[in-house]
Design an enzyme around this catalytic site. Structure first.
Site: not given
Length: 251
Positions: A139, A152
């Site tokens: 990401s 995360y």
């Protein structure tokens, strides 16, 4: 990596990016195996795409991962592509009077340990192929975190670093190691609101971009960087980190 004629395993293949990638690869003539925890969804997706296989997998259970890898080796000895896509995301508040670490533990187990365990378990099968590929979904948040999703974002930063080491260790093997650096995409990763968020990239557009990147020569870095994630990836190099971090986190 060739885009057809492969045997591909996709973890987290019952929803979001994983499911969309499974459908895209299936349409291109690959044998696709999707793995996930929800048997009903595995059955539904497999029925909708004849030839696609669904296999239950709890990536948080090391014993289950080992048994799963053995079954894959027996049923699909020609497996040559592993797509590590399973992941979870939850907000966390470390300013609360009582900090609950259950979310952090779950994220670390699924996003980090689950990826390491399934990769290690399947490496012997992948290394037996003339050419094979490991693709792991990362990401843009690996490079610039959203402060309300600390674990995360850190899990994706971990994967980015780990993949660099894995790529180097496997450099003399037939195994190619790629990292999908995804932007903010319309999936239900953080809930239904994300799937409908107009600020997020439409899922179909992102998967189309991934397939286009895979058709091109792979950069030496092994990074498949979505255009919408470029600002985050290069913010520090471009001297824009503090400005963008403040803007994105509402400082």
């Amino acid at each position: 990596m060739l885009l057809s004629g492969n045997t591909i395993l996709i973890t987290g293949g019952t929803s979001g990016i994983g499911r969309a990638l499974a459908e895209a690869f299936h349409q291109r003539g690959n044998r696709v195996i999707i793995a996930g925890r929800r048997q009903a969804l595995l059955d539904e997706i497999s029925a909708a795409h004849p030839g696609m296989q669904g296999m239950p997998l709890d990536a948080d259970d090391a014993r289950a991962v080992g048994a799963f890898a053995l079954e894959i080796g027996e049923r699909f000895p020609d497996l040559n592509v592993l797509i590590n896509n399973a992941g979870i995301s939850k907000p966390e508040d470390f300013t609360a009077n009582s900090v609950d670490l259950s979310a952090a533990r779950a994220i670390i187990q699924t996003n980090i340990l689950g990826v390491l365990e399934i990769t290690a378990a399947l490496l012997p099968t992948l290394e037996r192929q003339p050419a094979s590929t490991i693709i792991t979904t990362s990401s843009g948040l690996a490079f610039m975190p959203r402060a309300n999703f600390p674990t995360y974002c850190a899990s994706k930063a971990f994967l980015h670093s780990w993949l660099q080491s894995l790529r180097f260790q496997l450099r003399k093997t037939p195994v190619e190691v790629l990292e999908l650096i995804a932007p903010y995409v319309q999936t239900e990763l953080t809930g239904q609101s994300q799937a409908a968020d107009p600020h997020a990239m439409p899922l179909a557009d992102y998967v189309a971009e991934v397939m286009q990147m895979l058709e091109q020569p792979i950069p030496p870095s092994g990074e498949l960087l979505a255009r919408r994630a470029e600002a985050l990836r290069w913010a520090e190099k471009n001297g824009e980190y503090e400005q963008l971090f403040s803007a994105r986190n509402g400082r």
